[in-house]
Write a protein that holds these residues in place. Structure first.
Motif, PDB file in Angstrom:
ATOM      1  N   ILE A   3      75.370  33.127  33.148  1.00 28.60           N
ATOM      2  CA  ILE A   3      75.715  31.781  32.698  1.00 28.60           C
ATOM      3  C   ILE A   3      74.970  31.453  31.409  1.00 28.60           C
ATOM      4  CG2 ILE A   3      75.548  29.337  33.289  1.00 28.60           C
ATOM      5  CD1 ILE A   3      76.272  30.059  36.085  1.00 28.60           C
ATOM      6  N   MET A   4      73.706  31.864  31.361  1.00 23.36           N
ATOM      7  CA  MET A   4      72.945  31.643  30.140  1.00 23.36           C
ATOM      8  C   MET A   4      73.594  32.362  28.968  1.00 23.36           C
ATOM      9  SD  MET A   4      68.982  31.834  31.221  1.00 23.36           S
ATOM     10  CE  MET A   4      68.381  32.291  29.628  1.00 23.36           C
TER      11      MET A   4
ATOM     12  N   PHE B 214      70.314  27.570  35.717  1.00 19.89           N
ATOM     13  CA  PHE B 214      69.638  27.548  37.006  1.00 19.89           C
ATOM     14  C   PHE B 214      70.210  26.555  37.988  1.00 19.89           C
ATOM     15  CE2 PHE B 214      67.201  30.528  34.929  1.00 19.89           C
ATOM     16  CZ  PHE B 214      66.774  31.341  35.941  1.00 19.89           C
ATOM     17  N   SER B 215      71.197  25.793  37.537  1.00 19.41           N
ATOM     18  CA  SER B 215      71.862  24.928  38.498  1.00 19.41           C
ATOM     19  C   SER B 215      72.588  25.777  39.544  1.00 19.41           C
ATOM     20  CB  SER B 215      72.822  23.980  37.795  1.00 19.41           C
ATOM     21  OG  SER B 215      73.687  24.722  36.983  1.00 19.41           O
ATOM     22  N   VAL B 216      72.894  27.032  39.236  1.00 23.36           N
ATOM     23  CA  VAL B 216      73.585  27.853  40.247  1.00 23.36           C
ATOM     24  C   VAL B 216      72.710  28.115  41.465  1.00 23.36           C
ATOM     25  CG1 VAL B 216      75.095  29.034  38.610  1.00 23.36           C
ATOM     26  CG2 VAL B 216      72.920  30.074  39.233  1.00 23.36           C
ATOM     27  N   MET B 217      71.399  28.008  41.289  1.00 16.86           N
ATOM     28  CA  MET B 217      70.517  28.301  42.428  1.00 16.86           C
ATOM     29  C   MET B 217      70.671  27.279  43.548  1.00 16.86           C
ATOM     30  SD  MET B 217      67.090  29.791  40.745  1.00 16.86           S
ATOM     31  CE  MET B 217      66.329  30.250  42.259  1.00 16.86           C
ATOM     32  N   VAL B 218      71.309  26.170  43.221  1.00 18.00           N
ATOM     33  CA  VAL B 218      71.568  25.170  44.249  1.00 18.00           C
ATOM     34  C   VAL B 218      72.435  25.768  45.363  1.00 18.00           C
ATOM     35  CG1 VAL B 218      72.716  22.950  44.645  1.00 18.00           C
ATOM     36  CG2 VAL B 218      71.292  23.278  42.637  1.00 18.00           C
TER      37      VAL B 218
ATOM     38  N   VAL C 217      65.344  24.468  45.991  1.00 15.99           N
ATOM     39  CA  VAL C 217      64.358  23.540  45.449  1.00 15.99           C
ATOM     40  C   VAL C 217      63.962  23.968  44.039  1.00 15.99           C
ATOM     41  CG1 VAL C 217      61.977  22.747  45.722  1.00 15.99           C
ATOM     42  CG2 VAL C 217      63.487  22.841  47.696  1.00 15.99           C
ATOM     43  N   VAL C 218      63.704  25.254  43.887  1.00 16.67           N
ATOM     44  CA  VAL C 218      63.316  25.757  42.568  1.00 16.67           C
ATOM     45  C   VAL C 218      64.428  25.479  41.565  1.00 16.67           C
ATOM     46  CG1 VAL C 218      62.938  27.869  41.245  1.00 16.67           C
ATOM     47  CG2 VAL C 218      61.651  27.469  43.338  1.00 16.67           C
ATOM     48  N   GLY C 219      65.669  25.764  41.960  1.00 19.95           N
ATOM     49  CA  GLY C 219      66.791  25.548  41.054  1.00 19.95           C
ATOM     50  C   GLY C 219      66.893  24.090  40.639  1.00 19.95           C
ATOM     51  N   LEU C 220      66.887  23.212  41.627  1.00 22.24           N
ATOM     52  CA  LEU C 220      67.007  21.781  41.351  1.00 22.24           C
ATOM     53  C   LEU C 220      65.902  21.292  40.436  1.00 22.24           C
ATOM     54  CD1 LEU C 220      67.907  20.019  44.720  1.00 22.24           C
ATOM     55  CD2 LEU C 220      69.140  19.916  42.535  1.00 22.24           C
ATOM     56  N   PHE C 221      64.691  21.713  40.748  1.00 20.57           N
ATOM     57  CA  PHE C 221      63.566  21.205  39.988  1.00 20.57           C
ATOM     58  C   PHE C 221      63.500  21.801  38.595  1.00 20.57           C
ATOM     59  CE2 PHE C 221      60.928  18.163  42.134  1.00 20.57           C
ATOM     60  CZ  PHE C 221      61.555  18.101  43.354  1.00 20.57           C
ATOM     61  N   ILE C 222      63.938  23.039  38.441  1.00 22.05           N
ATOM     62  CA  ILE C 222      63.939  23.608  37.100  1.00 22.05           C
ATOM     63  C   ILE C 222      64.892  22.802  36.219  1.00 22.05           C
ATOM     64  CG2 ILE C 222      64.834  25.548  35.739  1.00 22.05           C
ATOM     65  CD1 ILE C 222      63.459  27.422  37.580  1.00 22.05           C
ATOM     66  N   VAL C 223      66.053  22.493  36.783  1.00 26.30           N
ATOM     67  CA  VAL C 223      67.033  21.735  36.021  1.00 26.30           C
ATOM     68  C   VAL C 223      66.434  20.400  35.558  1.00 26.30           C
ATOM     69  CG1 VAL C 223      69.226  20.513  36.174  1.00 26.30           C
ATOM     70  CG2 VAL C 223      69.018  22.804  37.120  1.00 26.30           C
ATOM     71  N   SER C 224      65.853  19.665  36.525  1.00 27.86           N
ATOM     72  CA  SER C 224      65.313  18.363  36.126  1.00 27.86           C
ATOM     73  C   SER C 224      64.083  18.518  35.242  1.00 27.86           C
ATOM     74  CB  SER C 224      65.009  17.497  37.343  1.00 27.86           C
ATOM     75  OG  SER C 224      64.681  18.287  38.437  1.00 27.86           O
TER      76      SER C 224
END
Lengths: 271, 768
Positions: free
Chosen positions: B230-231, B720-724, B733-740
């Motif tokens: 995606i990147m 990293f939104s895909v990690m959701v 959690v890691v995915g969500l928090f990286i995004v924000s």
């Protein structure tokens, strides 16, 4: 039982006298015949017996519990029924506890226990000969013998154990549910017919327990294991047993092996 | 610093001169690291968070030795809504037990089920010891006998039968080193052959741990590449050049291959923590976007490839170098902590960061050299400060400039709120909750905890100075009272100790009279009971409760939750109870998996927080050194600090437990927020040298390097939104928090720095 008592007695007489059986004769024996002779040699020597038995129950980490008892045994019939009377000396809080076992190869034992703190004789239902004998690595069956006919035996080979010639026998329970082991290998001394070593394999085929006769000597002309060890190789727990003051043929009376004597054991049972 | 500078530019010069050789060499080195991969070892055992020599592990091993306990235990729950005491279900239980006893890795002598657990009963006046169920009951009378022996024996109730009679369990201890997931899979195969009314649930620490390990591998292998793809697409859309997009990806991948290869090659196992290294490195690699960003602007101005590259490296080089230094130091500090997986994680992220920087000055320029000028010319035509994102960022900059005080005021309000949120943070860890709510493991655990005594196990070891202390009536009475007190704790489902055995024997020897379910008054009576029990039942049944000299007793405490806070409540209760009721010559010490989970959780978090604070201080010093000014260091530090406080504040407010994944994640802010601030301030300074108007320079910075910063953030957030969609919550959690984290820290950097520099520039620029 009766059918092999006579030939066996014939075979045992030279043994008891410490004579070497001829090797030719030995080689013609089948696995089952060897195990029958071995059972008599190990569990039935003499008409009766008395010994001071010291058991050390040792954990993998070296933790230790002591069981010290006077053990009386009387054969009612060679290769058949037996009576055991056990008086505990140690551990201290079970001193004066007594234990009576009427053993029968083909049916459940009868067991009675005297609990001194309650002054109570309790009958113990003993439907499992495989359960542990006083918390040791030996089962009741290991202490008083397992019926030879419950297993099928095969002579695998002959080899030396600690310089002694031995038969190597493989025993497999005819009914798998009747035993804890799936297979047992025994190294039977060609001279004394005493098992020098035994290996028990569990039903998955893994080695579970190892027995060794660490000291075998003649007492009153009868071969006797005076030191033995049973080690559970899976838990690392082992039990070391010493038989001291072994005496045979004391002419112990049948009456001694009755419930009546549990509460008031006679002096010969206590010392 | 100067020496380093000349070296890097020589490296860049070489790369520009011999691009193909540089790329080939990099490729060869990468192969060297890649061939280490097959040696990979996975370690998901939380025990290894602490070294084998740590107090809690040494004591746990001792306790296991004293009481012959197994490290790992699985629990198979068997439920039937109509009740398990019917012939069909009982037959299944018997068959399933028999099959389980054949499995390798199972400690068959200690498997506990209806057909294997010993029951001490009175039968026709005789004391009898035999398995609870030797044969499946055929008559209603036999069934009733089984029912009463289950329900009337406190040793069985809540363990082998639920109070409503619908659930039973088989307890399956595992040999050391056995793989819980593999055994669980084989048990599932057995269960497939036993389909009927019954519902099965397989729970226990080894299942969770080893399933997590297997899942972790899948997630790592799946989501890191997807995020990478995606990147790649996003990069391509930004720069419209396949080679450039690919290069950035390749830099991220290569640094991952280098550091994971080094980690594996040096013999470290991949732990839950180090499994996140690729994610972190990908985040850090996006910093290279600044080089492309600037290159596109430069190339448009200069029109010549080689000069544009060297110019770019000249201006972007120092900030990139300092961000690398700050990031590497930030993570490097973790390597000094006390927790081995944290150290490994810090060390190899730091190493990867340096690899990325090395490549930024070698592989990147080399690739740029190989691009065709005509194609570039067409692409960079779009790169203009007046357009798109740059214009939008310019507006943000403008607002921040014009309403600097408001911006700062809002910032202060947010900061206050964040601090309030931080006070609400609950430190907790729960490995079962690492699985999603609907997952089989979590459901199994929930079912068992609802019906039976609890799947999470703690031991409370009572010790005395003297032998035979555990036969003293006073001691046993104390243990009993303590047990009753512990059972009042909200998560404690069941406790078991030698007291329960003594009471049981007392009752059985008195012809099963319930009035005798008490502790006898004399020590010799208790001694003889215990001797009797050890002589008649399986000796190990007693060994798990008292040690050999009867100097120590083991109270089993079953908890209905894997939450670390559940165990903390138990510890508090013990402390309060023993303080209020002085124990009769015995001391208490906790052990077991539930206690261990609490300890490692605390130690890891404490270590993380301590190292993180040290890292923050060091990063501040690096920042100050990089600007040769404490004031600028402090200003550049604000976005970082602000981001961290905001994240922790949000964690506190939404009630998310502060656990290991969150603590790991917060270190990522070291890698990101610092990058943004350094780029912003460095480039602002460079601009100020050309254009001495502070406001103009700030607007330019917000628009041009600001675009690089936003590109960096957006790129990463998208990827990293895909990690959701991951199946394990730590990854979600890691995915969500990286995004924000990325979006917040990028915006915060641009807004807060613009406003702050605008407000304080007289003071900041005083020295010159």
């Amino acid at each position: 039982m009766r059918k092999f008592v006579t030939p066996l007695t014939v075979l045992l007489v030279p043994l008891a006298l410490g004579l070497r059986p001829s090797p030719v004769g030995a080689q013609t024996l089948s696995g089952e015949e060897i195990m029958k002779r071995s059972s008599l040699a190990e569990f039935y020597p003499g008409d009766d017996m008395k010994a001071r038995v010291l058991m050390r129950l040792i954990t993998k980490d070296g933790g230790e519990r002591i069981r010290e008892m006077t053990m009386l045994r009387k054969n009612l019939q060679e290769g058949g029924d037996q009576r055991y009377f056990i008086y505990f000396h140690r551990p201290a809080d079970v001193r004066e506890m007594t234990f009576l076992i009427w053993k029968s190869p083909r049916k459940d034992d009868d067991r009675w226990l005297f609990i001194p703190a309650l002054k109570l004789v309790k009958r113990i239902a003993a439907n499992d000969k495989r359960s542990s004998f006083v918390g040791s690595d030996f089962s009741y069956e290991d202490v008083s013998g397992r019926d030879v006919e419950e297993d099928s035996h095969k002579l695998l080979r002959e080899e030396k154990v600690d310089g002694k010639d031995a038969f190597v026998i493989e025993s497999v329970p005819k009914d798998p549910a009747s035993a804890d082991f799936g297979k047992k290998l025994s190294w039977i001394d060609k001279v004394s017919f005493i098992p020098l070593k035994e290996e028990y394999y569990d039903r998955r085929g893994d080695l579970s327990r190892v027995f060794s006769a660490d000291e075998v000597k003649q007492v009153q002309g009868l071969w006797t294991i005076t030191k033995r060890t049973m080690k559970n190789v899976q838990t690392g727990h082992r039990t070391e047993v010493t038989f001291q003051e072994v005496k045979y043929n004391l002419k112990l009376s049948d009456a001694l092996f009755t419930e009546r004597y549990l509460k008031n054991p006679p002096p010969e049972a206590v010392r | 610093m100067k020496k380093e500078g000349t070296e890097v530019s020589r490296l860049t010069e070489l790369s520009v001169r011999y691009p193909k050789a540089v790329i080939l060499l990099t490729f060869l080195i990468t192969i060297g690291f890649a061939i280490q991969f097959p040696k990979v070892r996975i370690d998901t055992d939380p025990k290894n968070m602490l070294p084998a020599t740590s107090d809690v592990r040494v004591y746990n091993d001792q306790v296991e030795g004293w009481f012959g306990l197994h490290k790992d235990m699985m629990v198979l729950g068997i439920a039937n809504e109509k009740g398990v005491l019917n012939q069909t279900t009982l037959e299944r239980i018997a068959r399933i037990t028999e099959e389980i006893l054949k499995l390798k890795g199972v400690v068959l002598r200690d498997v506990a089920s209806f057909t294997t657990v010993d029951n001490v009963v009175v039968e026709g006046g005789a004391l009898a010891v035999h398995p609870l169920m030797t044969q499946v009951p055929k008559t209603p009378e036999e069934m009733e006998a089984l029912r009463s022996s289950l329900f009337e024996n406190p040793l069985f109730l809540d363990r082998f039968i639920s109070r409503d009679g619908t659930t039973t369990a088989i307890y399956i201890p595992l040999e050391e080193g056995a793989n819980g997931k593999e055994i669980a899979d084989r048990i599932q195969e057995i269960l497939k052959r036993e389909k009927g009314e019954e519902q099965y649930s397989l729970a226990g620490d080894p299942v969770a741990r080893d399933t997590f390990g297997a899942e972790m591998f899948i997630q790592m292998g799946l989501f890191a590449p997807i995020a990478g793809m995606i990147m790649f697409i996003a990069l391509f859309l930004m720069f419209r050049n396949l080679a450039l997009a690919a290069t950035m990806m390749v830099v991220a991948m290569l640094s991952t291959v280098w550091s994971m290869g080094a980690l594996i090659g040096l013999g470290y196992p991949v732990h839950i923590m180090s499994s996140m290294i690729p994610v972190f490195l990908m985040a850090i690699a996006t910093d290279s976007i600044h080089i492309f960003n600037e290159f596109y602007f430069r190339f448009k101005e200069v029109g010549e490839k080689r000069a544009a590259i060297l110019d770019t490296i000249r201006v972007v080089g120092p900030p990139v170098r300092y961000t690398a230094l700050a990031t590497a130091i930030g993570f490097g500090v973790l390597a000094l902590g006390g927790i081995i997986p944290v150290r490994v994680f810090g060390l190899f992220v730091a190493f990867g960061t340096l690899v990325i920087r090395l490549m930024s000055f070698s592989v990147l320029p080399a690739v740029m050299m190989l691009l065709k000028e005509e194609r570039l010319m067409k692409l960079v035509g779009r790169e203009d400060l007046e357009r798109g994102a740059s214009r939008w960022l310019g507006m943000i900059g403008k607002i921040s400039l014009e309403r600097s005080k408001t911006v700062v005021a809002i910032g202060l309000v947010l900061l206050t709120l964040a601090l309030v949120g931080i006070t609400k943070i609950r430190i907790n860890n729960n490995m079962v909750n690492w699985f999603k709510r609907g997952s089989e493991i979590r459901q199994a655990d929930a079912v068992m905890n609802q019906k039976l005594g609890g799947t999470s196990l703690a031991y409370l070891v009572a010790s005395s100075e003297e032998e035979d202390a555990m036969k003293r009536p006073a001691v046993l009475r104390y243990l009993e009272a303590l047990q009753r007190d512990l059972e009042k704790a909200s998560f404690v489902g069941k406790t078991t100790s030698v007291v329960d055995v003594v009471k049981r024997i007392n009752r059985v020897l008195h012809d099963d009279d319930p009035r005798f379910e008490t502790i006898p008054d004399a020590q010799d009576v208790i001694g003889q009971y215990l001797f009797l029990f050890a002589s008649s039942a399986k000796p190990r049944d007693l060994d798990t409760l008292v040690d050999y000299p009867f100097q120590k007793a083991n109270i089993w405490v079953q908890l209905k939750t894997w939450d670390a806070v559940g165990m903390r409540e138990v510890l508090d209760r013990i402390r309060v109870y023993t303080a209020a009721h002085p124990p009769p010559g015995v001391t208490f010490k906790p052990a077991g998996i539930a206690y261990f989970n609490l300890v490692w959780n605390d130690e890891v978090l404490r270590d993380m927080v301590r190292m993180f604070i040290i890292a923050l201080i060091l990063v501040f010093l690096v920042l100050a050194a990089s600007f040769r000014s404490l004031r600028w260091g402090a200003i550049s530090f604000i976005p970082l600090l602000f981001t961290i406080l905001l994240i922790y504040g949000v964690v506190g407010f939404i009630g998310k437990d502060f656990d290991m994944p969150i603590s790991v994640l917060s270190t990522l802010s070291l890698g990101m927020a610092v990058d943004f601030a350094i780029h912003f301030i460095r480039r602002f300074h460079q601009r100020l040298a050309v254009d001495s108007d502070v406001k103009e320079a700030l607007l330019w910075t917000a628009a041009r390097p600001g675009k690089g910063i936003m590109r960096n953030a957006v790129l990463f957030a998208i990827a990293f939104s895909v990690m959701v969609f991951a199946s394990l919550t730590p990854y979600i959690v890691v995915g969500l928090f990286i995004v924000s984290l990325m979006l917040v820290s990028a915006l915060l950097t641009i807004i807060s720095l613009t406003a702050l520099i605008n407000l304080f520039h007289p003071f900041l620029l005083k020295k010159g």
